[in-house]
Design a protein around this motif. Structure first.
Motif, PDB file in Angstrom:
ATOM      1  N   GLU A 152       0.839  -1.199   0.000  1.00  0.00           N
ATOM      2  CA  GLU A 152       0.000   0.000   0.000  1.00  0.00           C
ATOM      3  C   GLU A 152       0.874   1.249   0.000  1.00  0.00           C
ATOM      4  O   GLU A 152       0.574   2.235  -0.677  1.00  0.00           O
ATOM      5  N   TYR A 208     -10.813   2.990  -6.438  1.00  0.00           N
ATOM      6  CA  TYR A 208     -10.037   2.391  -7.537  1.00  0.00           C
ATOM      7  C   TYR A 208      -9.912   0.882  -7.339  1.00  0.00           C
ATOM      8  O   TYR A 208     -10.090   0.095  -8.269  1.00  0.00           O
ATOM      9  N   TYR A 209      -9.618   0.479  -6.104  1.00  0.00           N
ATOM     10  CA  TYR A 209      -9.476  -0.952  -5.822  1.00  0.00           C
ATOM     11  C   TYR A 209     -10.771  -1.702  -6.089  1.00  0.00           C
ATOM     12  O   TYR A 209     -10.778  -2.805  -6.615  1.00  0.00           O
ATOM     13  N   MET A 257       2.147   1.836  -3.398  1.00  0.00           N
ATOM     14  CA  MET A 257       1.081   2.365  -4.261  1.00  0.00           C
ATOM     15  C   MET A 257       0.902   3.865  -4.027  1.00  0.00           C
ATOM     16  O   MET A 257       0.773   4.639  -4.968  1.00  0.00           O
ATOM     17  N   GLU A 266     -12.731 -11.165 -14.642  1.00  0.00           N
ATOM     18  CA  GLU A 266     -12.769  -9.705 -14.516  1.00  0.00           C
ATOM     19  C   GLU A 266     -12.145  -9.284 -13.202  1.00  0.00           C
ATOM     20  O   GLU A 266     -12.817  -9.112 -12.213  1.00  0.00           O
ATOM     21  N   ALA A 267     -10.844  -9.166 -13.197  1.00  0.00           N
ATOM     22  CA  ALA A 267     -10.174  -8.695 -11.992  1.00  0.00           C
ATOM     23  C   ALA A 267      -8.804  -8.226 -12.406  1.00  0.00           C
ATOM     24  O   ALA A 267      -8.192  -8.784 -13.318  1.00  0.00           O
ATOM     25  N   THR A 268      -8.335  -7.208 -11.767  1.00  0.00           N
ATOM     26  CA  THR A 268      -7.003  -6.755 -12.082  1.00  0.00           C
ATOM     27  C   THR A 268      -6.198  -6.720 -10.787  1.00  0.00           C
ATOM     28  O   THR A 268      -6.673  -7.118  -9.754  1.00  0.00           O
ATOM     29  N   SER A 321     -11.548  -1.640 -10.058  1.00  0.00           N
ATOM     30  CA  SER A 321     -10.665  -2.421 -10.923  1.00  0.00           C
ATOM     31  C   SER A 321     -10.741  -3.914 -10.610  1.00  0.00           C
ATOM     32  O   SER A 321     -10.181  -4.718 -11.337  1.00  0.00           O
ATOM     33  N   GLY A 322     -11.429  -4.293  -9.553  1.00  0.00           N
ATOM     34  CA  GLY A 322     -11.526  -5.713  -9.230  1.00  0.00           C
ATOM     35  C   GLY A 322     -10.401  -6.210  -8.342  1.00  0.00           C
ATOM     36  O   GLY A 322     -10.288  -7.414  -8.105  1.00  0.00           O
ATOM     37  N   ILE A 323      -9.558  -5.314  -7.855  1.00  0.00           N
ATOM     38  CA  ILE A 323      -8.459  -5.729  -6.984  1.00  0.00           C
ATOM     39  C   ILE A 323      -9.005  -6.354  -5.692  1.00  0.00           C
ATOM     40  O   ILE A 323      -8.508  -7.377  -5.215  1.00  0.00           O
ATOM     41  N   LEU A 358      -9.694 -15.170 -11.919  1.00  0.00           N
ATOM     42  CA  LEU A 358     -10.972 -14.591 -12.320  1.00  0.00           C
ATOM     43  C   LEU A 358     -10.866 -13.937 -13.687  1.00  0.00           C
ATOM     44  O   LEU A 358      -9.811 -13.476 -14.094  1.00  0.00           O
ATOM     45  N   ARG A 373     -11.875  -7.814  -5.384  1.00  0.00           N
ATOM     46  CA  ARG A 373     -12.487  -9.074  -5.787  1.00  0.00           C
ATOM     47  C   ARG A 373     -11.427 -10.172  -5.909  1.00  0.00           C
ATOM     48  O   ARG A 373     -11.616 -11.304  -5.485  1.00  0.00           O
ATOM     49  N   ALA A 427       0.467  -0.251  -9.892  1.00  0.00           N
ATOM     50  CA  ALA A 427       1.790   0.358  -9.709  1.00  0.00           C
ATOM     51  C   ALA A 427       2.788  -0.600  -9.061  1.00  0.00           C
ATOM     52  O   ALA A 427       3.936  -0.225  -8.829  1.00  0.00           O
ATOM     53  N   LEU A 428       2.370  -1.827  -8.764  1.00  0.00           N
ATOM     54  CA  LEU A 428       3.305  -2.790  -8.167  1.00  0.00           C
ATOM     55  C   LEU A 428       3.936  -3.650  -9.250  1.00  0.00           C
ATOM     56  O   LEU A 428       3.319  -3.941 -10.272  1.00  0.00           O
ATOM     57  N   GLU A 430     -17.598  -4.776  -4.140  1.00  0.00           N
ATOM     58  CA  GLU A 430     -17.518  -4.770  -5.609  1.00  0.00           C
ATOM     59  C   GLU A 430     -18.598  -3.908  -6.230  1.00  0.00           C
ATOM     60  O   GLU A 430     -19.503  -3.489  -5.581  1.00  0.00           O
ATOM     61  N   PRO A 435     -10.561  -8.424   2.100  1.00  0.00           N
ATOM     62  CA  PRO A 435     -10.501  -7.028   1.678  1.00  0.00           C
ATOM     63  C   PRO A 435     -10.321  -6.076   2.873  1.00  0.00           C
ATOM     64  O   PRO A 435      -9.793  -4.979   2.710  1.00  0.00           O
TER      65      PRO A 435
END
Lengths: 255, 241
Positions: free
Chosen positions: A22, A90-91, A25, B84-86, A94-96, B82, A98, B90-91, A255, A107
């Motif tokens: 984090e 953003y998380y 980021m 649909e997931a990213t 973007s599905g991060i 999955l 998930r 930035a890592l 989500e 999460p």
């Protein structure tokens, strides 16, 4: 099944790695660092030289009683209300979150790590502002140091409370920034962000003082002056924290 | 031995029935392919198996566990990629591997994971700077980080170039040799034919056929799996549009 499957949750090392990620980021989001650290420093430097000559009370200058409390409040508010929600949005978008939900991490870990990094970022911003104020403009520490520290913690909690509401209601990362900015400027305008509130109608002055931004500026100013902190300001900050946590708890979606 | 079991799953979103009384079983060490037209209910099905969505009715068991109720156990033994997931943009590849490996008590070494998906030379590249195919390969590597006993892969090789596809196939064959149970959602018939022991054909939220690839071809009286797919799963196409 032949072998028992152990339930596993990520240990302390995983928390450290998550916090480190984090932090990277946040640090790599250069634009996001300018507002909470650069803007308060700019305001400080712009108004410090005249304010540091102006004695207001008890040998304290306008810099110590008005400018510093305001600048420190801006650091905490921008990090809590604008930056943290935009990362969470953003998380989520973007599905991060998930993706993390299908690992042993939860999460909630991301949320906690974000808060830790935000606190670190806030402390850096506050330290920078205090260092500039004391080294370049002779500002002194608060008369009631312990009170000031207590108020800092309460203000951080309250601003994250507002930030969590922003994160909970914003559908997209863009709207999180927009809602965060509007919330920040609305609270700020009523709380003295754009100079004295004397020009505002009395009712708005009272409301502004009761909202977390104004309450923070007033409570920090009192700690610097050595005056007793008004309970109303502390109640306002405490109530914002509780309401923010509760609203986010009800509305926040992963989500 | 049954590793993954879905029994009479139902799921609707508003008025749309996504999954309608779907049942299937995957044996330990088996590779089960899931084929179906867009909107047939494949992704909803695997998301219910993965515990990301709760079925309206029916039940799921992964290695005897309920993926929603026994989440903390299932997450240790089930790897999921999955559609649909990213990941944190930035890592870098190495940082993401370190993060996901930290979630498990005995993770696969980072080097081995990079080797499995052919990303050894890309470890210091940020996720946002990887090509789409490389992002997908990293996502697969992360699904394997905890030495899972079962893996769900949604769209394994969609968007990968032919060389990367072959590499991923080799990876799946390695996992199969290790007796890892695999559920593979795919659109690529050659892939399904090569990798899958059995194939579930899904149409309008139901399993319309479940057999070996050659069994499906024979069942449809077709020349190949492509034709069998059109013959068996194409019926609902007009309605799904």
């Amino acid at each position: 099944m032949s072998t028992a499957i152990k339930a596993g949750r990520p240990g302390p090392r995983a928390w450290l790695v998550m916090i480190g990620c984090e932090a990277k980021m946040v640090a790599r989001d250069t634009a996001g660092l300018i507002v909470p650290i650069g803007l308060p420093l700019l305001i400080l430097v712009m108004s410090a030289s005249s304010a540091s000559d102006q004695i207001v009370a008890n040998g304290r200058t306008a810099l110590e009683l008005y400018v510093l409390p305001l600048v420190l409040t801006i650091v905490i508010a921008t990090t809590g209300i604008i930056n943290m929600p935009s990362f969470l949005a953003y998380y989520r978008r973007s599905g991060i979150l998930r993706r993390l939900a299908v690992t042993p991490a939860s999460p909630v870990m991301v949320l906690m790590a974000q808060v830790v990094v935000s606190v670190i970022q806030t402390v850096i911003g506050i330290t920078a502002a205090l260092a500039v104020a004391s080294l370049a403009f002779d500002a002194g520490p608060p008369t009631h140091l312990a009170t000031a520290l207590g108020v800092f913690v309460l203000v951080m909690a309250a601003m994250y409370g507002v930030g969590l509401i922003v994160a909970a209601v914003a559908p997209t990362p863009n709207s999180a920034v927009a809602i965060g900015l509007v919330a920040f400027f609305a609270l700020g305008a009523l709380g003295g962000l754009f100079g004295g509130r004397d020009a505002l109608p009395d009712a708005l002055v009272t409301v502004g003082e009761w909202l977390p931004f104004g309450a923070s500026v007033e409570a920090l100013g009192a700690a610097w002056a050595g005056a007793p902190t008004e309970p109303a300001h502390l109640v306002s900050l405490g109530a914002t924290t509780v309401v923010g946590g509760a609203v986010a708890g009800i509305l926040f979606r992963w989500e | 031995m049954v590793a993954i079991e879905a029994e009479n799953l139902h799921k609707r979103y508003g008025d749309t029935v996504a999954v309608d009384d779907l049942s299937l079983q995957v044996g330990t060490g088996e590779v089960l392919g899931i084929l179906g037209a867009n909107g047939a209910g494949k992704t909803t099905t695997v998301e219910m198996i993965a515990g990301l969505r709760t079925p309206d009715h029916g039940r799921v068991r992964v290695l005897g566990l309920d993926p929603v109720r026994d989440r903390a156990q299932v997450r240790q033994v089930l790897g999921v990629q999955l559609q649909e997931a990213t990941l944190h943009g930035a890592l870098t590849v190495a940082e993401l591997l370190a993060l996901y490996r930290s979630f498990y008590p005995d993770p696969r070494p980072a080097e081995e994971l990079l080797g499995l998906v052919g990303l050894v030379g890309r470890r210091d590249v940020r996720f946002e700077n990887l090509s789409g195919g490389q992002q997908q390969r990293l996502s697969i590597a992360l699904a394997l980080a905890g030495r899972p006993r079962a893996v769900i892969l949604d769209e394994l090789t969609t968007g990968l170039d032919p060389r990367a596809r072959r590499q991923m196939w080799k990876t799946i064959e390695c996992l199969r040799d290790e007796q890892v149970t695999i559920v593979l959602v795919s659109h690529a018939m050659d892939e399904v034919e090569r990798l899958c022991d059995r194939v579930a054909l899904i149409d309008a939220g139901r399993v319309v056929a479940l057999d070996t690839p050659s069994g499906l071809v024979a069942l449809a009286g077709a020349e190949n799996l492509d034709e069998a797919f059109v013959a068996l799963a194409g019926k609902g196409l007009e309605d799904t549009e």
